[in-house]
Structure formats: C-alpha cells, structure tokens
Scaffold this active site. Structure first.
Site, PDB file in Angstrom:
ATOM      1  N   ARG A   1       1.164   1.311   7.428  1.00 22.55           N
ATOM      2  CA  ARG A   1      -0.097   0.855   6.828  1.00 22.55           C
ATOM      3  C   ARG A   1      -0.940   2.065   6.450  1.00 22.55           C
ATOM      4  O   ARG A   1      -1.077   2.998   7.229  1.00 22.55           O
ATOM      5  CB  ARG A   1      -0.863  -0.010   7.830  1.00 22.55           C
ATOM      6  CG  ARG A   1      -0.475  -1.463   7.748  1.00 22.55           C
ATOM      7  CD  ARG A   1      -1.055  -2.256   8.880  1.00 22.55           C
ATOM      8  NE  ARG A   1      -2.496  -2.130   9.016  1.00 22.55           N
ATOM      9  CZ  ARG A   1      -3.212  -2.876   9.838  1.00 22.55           C
ATOM     10  NH1 ARG A   1      -2.627  -3.784  10.582  1.00 22.55           N
ATOM     11  NH2 ARG A   1      -4.513  -2.726   9.911  1.00 22.55           N
TER      12      ARG A   1
ATOM     13  N   ARG B   1       3.318   2.721  14.415  1.00 20.23           N
ATOM     14  CA  ARG B   1       3.338   1.327  13.977  1.00 20.23           C
ATOM     15  C   ARG B   1       3.983   1.181  12.600  1.00 20.23           C
ATOM     16  O   ARG B   1       3.746   1.972  11.702  1.00 20.23           O
ATOM     17  CB  ARG B   1       1.908   0.798  13.946  1.00 20.23           C
ATOM     18  CG  ARG B   1       1.847  -0.656  13.503  1.00 20.23           C
ATOM     19  CD  ARG B   1       0.657  -1.346  14.033  1.00 20.23           C
ATOM     20  NE  ARG B   1      -0.561  -1.056  13.301  1.00 20.23           N
ATOM     21  CZ  ARG B   1      -1.685  -1.719  13.485  1.00 20.23           C
ATOM     22  NH1 ARG B   1      -1.728  -2.694  14.376  1.00 20.23           N
ATOM     23  NH2 ARG B   1      -2.769  -1.409  12.819  1.00 20.23           N
TER      24      ARG B   1
HETATM   25  P1  AMP Z   1      -6.105  -5.882  11.022  1.00 18.29           P
HETATM   26  O1  AMP Z   1      -4.791  -6.173  10.384  1.00 18.29           O
HETATM   27  O2  AMP Z   1      -6.599  -7.023  11.853  1.00 18.29           O
HETATM   28  O3  AMP Z   1      -6.122  -4.571  11.776  1.00 18.29           O
HETATM   29  O4  AMP Z   1      -7.162  -5.708   9.821  1.00 18.29           O
HETATM   30  C1  AMP Z   1      -7.014  -4.696   8.867  1.00 18.29           C
HETATM   31  C2  AMP Z   1      -8.308  -4.504   8.099  1.00 18.29           C
HETATM   32  O5  AMP Z   1      -8.648  -5.721   7.436  1.00 18.29           O
HETATM   33  C3  AMP Z   1      -9.520  -4.165   8.942  1.00 18.29           C
HETATM   34  O6  AMP Z   1      -9.609  -2.777   9.227  1.00 18.29           O
HETATM   35  C4  AMP Z   1     -10.645  -4.633   8.023  1.00 18.29           C
HETATM   36  O7  AMP Z   1     -10.859  -3.718   6.961  1.00 18.29           O
HETATM   37  C5  AMP Z   1     -10.056  -5.906   7.427  1.00 18.29           C
HETATM   38  N1  AMP Z   1     -10.368  -7.099   8.264  1.00 18.29           N
HETATM   39  C6  AMP Z   1      -9.490  -7.890   8.945  1.00 18.29           C
HETATM   40  N2  AMP Z   1     -10.126  -8.860   9.602  1.00 18.29           N
HETATM   41  C7  AMP Z   1     -11.442  -8.680   9.357  1.00 18.29           C
HETATM   42  C8  AMP Z   1     -12.625  -9.349   9.782  1.00 18.29           C
HETATM   43  N3  AMP Z   1     -12.597 -10.407  10.597  1.00 18.29           N
HETATM   44  N4  AMP Z   1     -13.822  -8.873   9.314  1.00 18.29           N
HETATM   45  C9  AMP Z   1     -13.893  -7.827   8.479  1.00 18.29           C
HETATM   46  N5  AMP Z   1     -12.823  -7.146   8.056  1.00 18.29           N
HETATM   47  C10 AMP Z   1     -11.601  -7.554   8.491  1.00 18.29           C
END
Ligand code: AMP
Length: 212
Positions: free
Chosen positions: A156, A123
């Site tokens: 990332r 990714r």
């Molecule tokens: P994502 O880009 O959706 O994979 O999110 C990356 C990171 O952001 C996650 O691993 C969490 O640490 C944090 N994060 C994103 N959305 C949430 C959420 N709804 N609740 C808690 N942490 C979140």
C-alpha cells in the site's frame, strides 16, 4: 452481532475481521478497502479520497459516513456486521449513533507504535479481494500471491514509513479518543495484539464469546 473494530493502522483489524466474519457468518466492511477500490476504479469517490489517503490523512467525515450509511441499509447487514476502520473520529461515532445503530461490542486491538512501524513494512495487500498478508507474520503460501483469490499482492502506498508515522499521529489524536467514548457506553473490550495472528484470534474469540 454488531461489532466495531478499533485499533491503530496495522494493528490487525482487517485480518481479525476476516476471522470473525467466517466464525459468525456476518459481513465485514472496511471503509479503507471501499476507498481503495474506488481509487483503483477511478470513480468520483476515489478521486475525492485519493489525496487524503496518500498523505495518510483521514478522508472527510461526510464522505465515509455516507459510505457506511449506504452499506448498513443493505440486506447484507440484517443479521449483523463488523465495521473495520469506522468510526475513526468522534463525529463519525456520533453519526453512527444518530443512524439508530446499536453496537454490541467495540473490540480494541492494542499494539504499540514501534511494533506498528515494523509490521507495516512487511504488509502486503490484495487490491482485488482486499485480503491482507504479512511477509513474516501471515505469509502467503506463494510469495507475492494472494491466498484468497490468487491475484498479485502489492504494498500500500500509505504504508511508506513516513506516511505510517503521520497515520499513527492521526490515530492518537483523532481516533484514540473513541476508546473513552465507547468505554463510557460500557461496550469496549480490549485485546492485546500478539506476534502470531492465530494467538490474537484466540483472544478475540474469547473476548467476543460473552456477547454471543
Ligand atoms: P485503512 O485501510 O482502514 O487503514 O484505511 C486507509 C485510509 O483510508 C486511511 O488512512 C484514511 O485515509 C482512509 N479511511 C478509512 N476509513 C476511514 C474513516 N472511517 N474515516 C476517514 N478516513 C478513513
């Protein structure tokens, strides 16, 4: 259309959210993207979130609920929205209910863990516009450069293999119970994530057509 995208990290929520957003003309909001932008800009929110995200843990509910509350009250969301990565826990889903938001459909993209680990290694994300690419399944036209905005793509930090395993564990323990939560409400739709992005998009559009 008011939509929630559920699925493990790396299942393709962000990619499909972009496709749905273009087709239906509704904005997509990713809490992960908002938090990454806050970290990049060194804001108070970013500083609060960084250590949780680097470990692959969830950011505290109160923080993300605050972000979503503010976003959903903006004019942008008047005609619908796609929530990508929120809710991620039962308390977050309950908070959304308490905001009086009625969700039309909860789309769950299913991909098994072994595939997720493989996918995450390829990714690449754009920290400028938030677009996601994959070196094999969704390659940019020019290597290392975002198709959408022309800026550099990066890996990332939380896509490192050991962090991915911890994120998957968190997903199964804390986020996956949401499937049951929304299934009981009657608006859960499950789509099997395919190897090719377009194939998944086809299934996603078919599944959503009944909510038009
Ligand atoms: P994502 O880009 O959706 O994979 O999110 C990356 C990171 O952001 C996650 O691993 C969490 O640490 C944090 N994060 C994103 N959305 C949430 C959420 N709804 N609740 C808690 N942490 C979140």
């Amino acid at each position: 259309m008011k939509l929630i995208l559920l699925g493990a990290p790396g299942a393709g929520k962000g990619t499909q959210a972009e496709k749905i957003s273009t087709k239906y003309g509704i904005p997509s909001v990713s809490t992960g993207e908002i938090l990454r932008a806050a970290i990049k800009d060194n804001t108070a929110l970013g500083m609060e979130a960084k250590s949780f995200m680097d470990r692959g843990d969830l950011v505290p509910d109160a923080v993300v609920i605050g972000i979503i509350k503010e976003y959903l009250s903006s004019d942008n969301c008047k005609n619908g929205f796609i929530l990508d990565g929120f809710p991620r826990s039962i308390p977050q889903a309950e908070a959304l209910d308490a905001m009086g938001v009625t969700i039309d459909a909860v789309l769950d993209i299913e991909v098994d863990d072994a595939k997720i680990v493989e996918r995450m290694s390829g990714r690449r994300v754009c920290l400028t516009c938030g677009a996601t690419h994959h070196v094999v399944y969704n390659p940019p036209k020019k290597e290392g450069i975002c198709d959408k905005c022309g800026k550099e793509l990066t890996i990332r930090k939380d896509d490192a293999p050991e962090t991915v395993l911890s994120r998957l564990e968190t997903y199964h323990n804390i986020t996956e119970p949401l499937k049951d939560y929304y299934s009981k409400k009657g608006n859960l739709v499950v789509v099997e994530g395919q190897e090719q992005v377009d194939e998944t998009t086809k299934l996603v559009f078919e599944a959503l057509s009944r909510f038009e």
